[in-house]
Design a protein around this motif. Structure first.
Motif, PDB file in Angstrom:
ATOM      1  N   GLY A  45      -0.686 -68.310 -54.499  1.00 55.14           N
ATOM      2  CA  GLY A  45      -0.023 -67.915 -55.748  1.00 55.14           C
ATOM      3  C   GLY A  45       1.265 -67.139 -55.569  1.00 55.14           C
ATOM      4  O   GLY A  45       1.671 -66.394 -56.463  1.00 55.14           O
ATOM      5  N   THR A  46       1.924 -67.308 -54.424  1.00 49.31           N
ATOM      6  CA  THR A  46       3.170 -66.557 -54.189  1.00 49.31           C
ATOM      7  C   THR A  46       4.376 -67.369 -54.677  1.00 49.31           C
ATOM      8  O   THR A  46       4.291 -68.584 -54.822  1.00 49.31           O
ATOM      9  N   PRO A  47       5.502 -66.686 -54.922  1.00 49.01           N
ATOM     10  CA  PRO A  47       6.694 -67.418 -55.362  1.00 49.01           C
ATOM     11  C   PRO A  47       7.203 -68.351 -54.268  1.00 49.01           C
ATOM     12  O   PRO A  47       7.178 -68.010 -53.085  1.00 49.01           O
ATOM     13  N   ARG A  48       7.663 -69.526 -54.671  1.00 46.18           N
ATOM     14  CA  ARG A  48       8.233 -70.500 -53.746  1.00 46.18           C
ATOM     15  C   ARG A  48       9.578 -70.939 -54.298  1.00 46.18           C
ATOM     16  O   ARG A  48       9.913 -70.638 -55.445  1.00 46.18           O
ATOM     17  N   GLY A 102       7.066 -63.467 -59.173  1.00 42.41           N
ATOM     18  CA  GLY A 102       8.099 -64.392 -59.632  1.00 42.41           C
ATOM     19  C   GLY A 102       9.277 -63.652 -60.227  1.00 42.41           C
ATOM     20  O   GLY A 102       9.379 -62.434 -60.153  1.00 42.41           O
ATOM     21  N   ALA A 103      10.186 -64.405 -60.861  1.00 46.69           N
ATOM     22  CA  ALA A 103      11.378 -63.800 -61.456  1.00 46.69           C
ATOM     23  C   ALA A 103      10.959 -62.807 -62.538  1.00 46.69           C
ATOM     24  O   ALA A 103       9.967 -63.009 -63.249  1.00 46.69           O
ATOM     25  N   TYR A 134       9.503 -71.098 -58.198  1.00 50.30           N
ATOM     26  CA  TYR A 134       8.301 -71.408 -58.987  1.00 50.30           C
ATOM     27  C   TYR A 134       7.063 -70.721 -58.438  1.00 50.30           C
ATOM     28  O   TYR A 134       7.002 -70.317 -57.273  1.00 50.30           O
ATOM     29  N   ILE A 135       6.097 -70.594 -59.320  1.00 48.08           N
ATOM     30  CA  ILE A 135       4.744 -70.152 -58.938  1.00 48.08           C
ATOM     31  C   ILE A 135       3.763 -71.143 -59.540  1.00 48.08           C
ATOM     32  O   ILE A 135       3.881 -71.524 -60.709  1.00 48.08           O
ATOM     33  N   MET A 136       2.821 -71.569 -58.731  1.00 48.83           N
ATOM     34  CA  MET A 136       1.746 -72.430 -59.226  1.00 48.83           C
ATOM     35  C   MET A 136       0.657 -71.506 -59.760  1.00 48.83           C
ATOM     36  O   MET A 136      -0.017 -70.817 -58.992  1.00 48.83           O
ATOM     37  N   ASN A 137       0.509 -71.473 -61.069  1.00 45.80           N
ATOM     38  CA  ASN A 137      -0.367 -70.489 -61.696  1.00 45.80           C
ATOM     39  C   ASN A 137      -1.842 -70.686 -61.356  1.00 45.80           C
ATOM     40  O   ASN A 137      -2.618 -69.734 -61.399  1.00 45.80           O
ATOM     41  N   LYS A 138      -2.224 -71.898 -61.024  1.00 46.81           N
ATOM     42  CA  LYS A 138      -3.620 -72.167 -60.668  1.00 46.81           C
ATOM     43  C   LYS A 138      -3.685 -72.524 -59.193  1.00 46.81           C
ATOM     44  O   LYS A 138      -2.977 -73.432 -58.737  1.00 46.81           O
ATOM     45  N   GLU A 139      -4.513 -71.799 -58.454  1.00 50.89           N
ATOM     46  CA  GLU A 139      -4.593 -72.044 -57.011  1.00 50.89           C
ATOM     47  C   GLU A 139      -5.579 -73.156 -56.679  1.00 50.89           C
ATOM     48  O   GLU A 139      -6.445 -73.510 -57.465  1.00 50.89           O
ATOM     49  N   LYS A 140      -5.402 -73.701 -55.481  1.00 47.34           N
ATOM     50  CA  LYS A 140      -6.314 -74.694 -54.913  1.00 47.34           C
ATOM     51  C   LYS A 140      -6.417 -75.975 -55.731  1.00 47.34           C
ATOM     52  O   LYS A 140      -7.470 -76.623 -55.751  1.00 47.34           O
ATOM     53  N   VAL A 141      -5.355 -76.306 -56.430  1.00 47.00           N
ATOM     54  CA  VAL A 141      -5.271 -77.607 -57.092  1.00 47.00           C
ATOM     55  C   VAL A 141      -3.924 -78.236 -56.733  1.00 47.00           C
ATOM     56  O   VAL A 141      -2.995 -77.563 -56.304  1.00 47.00           O
ATOM     57  N   LYS A 142      -3.840 -79.546 -56.935  1.00 48.47           N
ATOM     58  CA  LYS A 142      -2.623 -80.272 -56.596  1.00 48.47           C
ATOM     59  C   LYS A 142      -1.578 -80.072 -57.700  1.00 48.47           C
ATOM     60  O   LYS A 142      -1.909 -79.974 -58.876  1.00 48.47           O
ATOM     61  N   TYR A 143      -0.313 -79.985 -57.294  1.00 50.34           N
ATOM     62  CA  TYR A 143       0.789 -79.906 -58.246  1.00 50.34           C
ATOM     63  C   TYR A 143       1.813 -80.991 -57.927  1.00 50.34           C
ATOM     64  O   TYR A 143       2.013 -81.357 -56.758  1.00 50.34           O
TER      65      TYR A 143
ATOM     66  N   TYR B 204      14.527 -83.665 -41.798  1.00 47.50           N
ATOM     67  CA  TYR B 204      13.301 -82.967 -42.206  1.00 47.50           C
ATOM     68  C   TYR B 204      12.666 -83.748 -43.336  1.00 47.50           C
ATOM     69  O   TYR B 204      13.298 -83.996 -44.365  1.00 47.50           O
ATOM     70  N   VAL B 205      11.424 -84.150 -43.160  1.00 46.73           N
ATOM     71  CA  VAL B 205      10.711 -84.938 -44.159  1.00 46.73           C
ATOM     72  C   VAL B 205       9.804 -84.005 -44.952  1.00 46.73           C
ATOM     73  O   VAL B 205       8.852 -83.441 -44.420  1.00 46.73           O
ATOM     74  N   LEU B 206      10.139 -83.836 -46.243  1.00 48.84           N
ATOM     75  CA  LEU B 206       9.387 -82.903 -47.106  1.00 48.84           C
ATOM     76  C   LEU B 206       8.784 -83.661 -48.293  1.00 48.84           C
ATOM     77  O   LEU B 206       8.938 -83.272 -49.440  1.00 48.84           O
ATOM     78  N   PHE B 207       8.078 -84.764 -48.008  1.00 48.08           N
ATOM     79  CA  PHE B 207       7.423 -85.503 -49.091  1.00 48.08           C
ATOM     80  C   PHE B 207       6.277 -84.691 -49.687  1.00 48.08           C
ATOM     81  O   PHE B 207       5.913 -84.880 -50.845  1.00 48.08           O
ATOM     82  N   SER B 208       5.690 -83.820 -48.888  1.00 47.31           N
ATOM     83  CA  SER B 208       4.596 -82.992 -49.384  1.00 47.31           C
ATOM     84  C   SER B 208       4.742 -81.593 -48.824  1.00 47.31           C
ATOM     85  O   SER B 208       4.958 -81.430 -47.629  1.00 47.31           O
ATOM     86  N   GLY B 209       4.635 -80.607 -49.697  1.00 50.30           N
ATOM     87  CA  GLY B 209       4.759 -79.223 -49.246  1.00 50.30           C
ATOM     88  C   GLY B 209       5.551 -78.419 -50.246  1.00 50.30           C
ATOM     89  O   GLY B 209       6.417 -78.957 -50.932  1.00 50.30           O
ATOM     90  N   PRO B 210       5.245 -77.110 -50.359  1.00 44.87           N
ATOM     91  CA  PRO B 210       5.863 -76.307 -51.407  1.00 44.87           C
ATOM     92  C   PRO B 210       7.338 -76.004 -51.171  1.00 44.87           C
ATOM     93  O   PRO B 210       8.079 -75.790 -52.131  1.00 44.87           O
ATOM     94  N   GLN B 211       7.756 -75.928 -49.894  1.00 46.23           N
ATOM     95  CA  GLN B 211       9.149 -75.575 -49.608  1.00 46.23           C
ATOM     96  C   GLN B 211       9.447 -75.846 -48.135  1.00 46.23           C
ATOM     97  O   GLN B 211       8.550 -76.145 -47.358  1.00 46.23           O
ATOM     98  N   VAL B 212      10.737 -75.727 -47.802  1.00 45.07           N
ATOM     99  CA  VAL B 212      11.154 -75.899 -46.409  1.00 45.07           C
ATOM    100  C   VAL B 212      10.438 -74.862 -45.543  1.00 45.07           C
ATOM    101  O   VAL B 212      10.363 -73.686 -45.905  1.00 45.07           O
TER     102      VAL B 212
END
Lengths: 152, 222
Positions: A45-48, A102-103, A134-143, B204-212
């Motif tokens: 749940g951290t900012p990305r 987040g922001a 962004y932050i994914m508000n729900k953890e352990k699910v696909k986004y 760098y292939v980032l098809f899946s993942g939250p960020q670099v």
């Protein structure tokens, strides 16, 4: 009669100017990038932030939380002139500052299936690159979400 | 009387047009929030919690040197074979579209670059060897100029052969199981950067993942 003609001419001129100002907005960087995050990578749940992309014009950024996402996405815009930066002090001023939650202001919550135009001052403040924080508000699910730095 | 009526009609149409444009502009700039007005049903899909076979040894994303190949585990039931076949530097348009927007490079009517930038064209093979479709975008392939912690360039075009390169889904790549795709992915890079660092370029292939992630592995040519 003359007055009427003047009014009509003025209205037509106004319409022409407004239409021209909208269409003069030359092509920005409007193609989407899709971010996919597997549930294994959604644990804390951290900012990305997504990848840095050219900010070509003064339009809003755009973000769509795809329907298959498992939860709400909290988003804001970030900016930089250095694509290699590791700094967290890259939040666009409309969204305040970075924090562990987040922001600090105006961050937008986007539900699955919804999209939103994200106001920003990236170009106005002289920055070349933008991204979505962004932050994914729900953890352990696909986004899965799509975004673009500029919009039509 | 007729003239008066037609004048009123013209003025009314113009006024409506102006209002519509103004509302549209305000919606676009977020001044008017329409995100909840037009939203459809909130069909949040619950994840299937069934455990899949462990794929811990396979990375989600990675950096590739020219000639390198490996399989990435993108998500449950989706593994993708990637091979970075070749890199070519040119100022002329080849088997790829013109760039989707005008950057710092200057081009003539044929798309040939006329100033101190060049096209870096990377040929990449992508094949979904899993069992489910996977939707991603070609612009998730980034060109790192000088190692994992350096600046990177975004894709500016590829060999889509689509007539309209301004569409939002221009870079969309729907990777279906067992379908192989061969992409000419194009970056526009300053000539002095190419001269100095081209032997260090990484894709760098980032098809899946939250960020670099600078900790992701570098895949070398075998």
């Amino acid at each position: 009669m003359k007055k009427t003609k003047k009014i009509v001419a003025l209205m037509l001129a106004l319409v022409t100017v407004i239409t021209a100002s909208v269409s003069v907005n030359a092509v920005g960087n409007v193609n989407d990038t899709i971010v996919n995050v597997d549930k294994e990578n959604n644990q804390d749940g951290t900012p990305r932030r997504s990848i840095w992309r050219d900010k070509r014009d003064y339009t809003s950024s755009w973000c769509e939380n795809k329907k298959k996402s498992g939860g709400v996405l909290t988003t804001w815009v970030e900016r930089t002139n250095n694509r290699g930066t590791s700094s967290v002090n890259t939040v666009d001023r409309y969204y305040g500052k970075w924090s562990y939650n987040g922001a600090t202001k105006n961050a937008r919550k986007i539900k699955p299936g919804q999209h939103y135009y994200l106001k920003n001052y990236v170009k106005e403040d002289g920055y070349k690159y933008a991204t979505i924080g962004y932050i994914m508000n729900k953890e352990k699910v696909k986004y899965s979400f799509a975004w673009s730095p500029d919009s039509v | 009387m007729n003239k008066k009526v037609s004048t009123i009609i013209i003025v009314s149409i113009c006024a409506i047009f102006i209002v519509v444009l103004a509302v549209g502009y305000m919606c676009k700039e977020g001044i008017i929030d329409t995100s909840n007005i037009f939203s459809g049903s909130n069909d949040v899909t619950e994840e299937n919690n069934s455990q899949s076979e462990s794929k811990e040894d396979m990375p989600h994303s990675a950096y590739f040197k020219v000639g390198a190949e490996t399989t990435l585990h993108l998500e449950e039931n989706v593994d993708t074979y990637i091979k970075y076949n070749s890199m070519n530097i040119t100022k002329k348009i080849g088997d790829f579209d013109k760039c989707t927007y005008q950057g710092d490079e200057k081009t003539d009517e044929n798309g040939t670059i006329t100033n101190d930038y060049s096209y870096v064209v990377c040929n990449i093979t992508v094949k979904n060897i899993g069992t489910e479709d996977f939707l991603t975008t070609v612009n998730n392939l980034l060109l790192f100029e000088n190692g994992r912690n350096s600046a990177y360039d975004e894709v500016r075009a590829y060999n889509s052969h689509l007539k309209n390169t301004v569409r939002k889904d221009y870079y969309y790549a729907n990777l279906k199981p067992n379908e192989e795709h061969n992409y000419n992915v194009v970056y526009v890079v300053k000539d002095d950067i190419i001269k100095k660092y081209k032997d260090n370029f990484l894709i760098y292939v980032l098809f899946s993942g939250p960020q670099v992630n600078p900790s992701d592995p570098i895949i070398e040519k075998k």
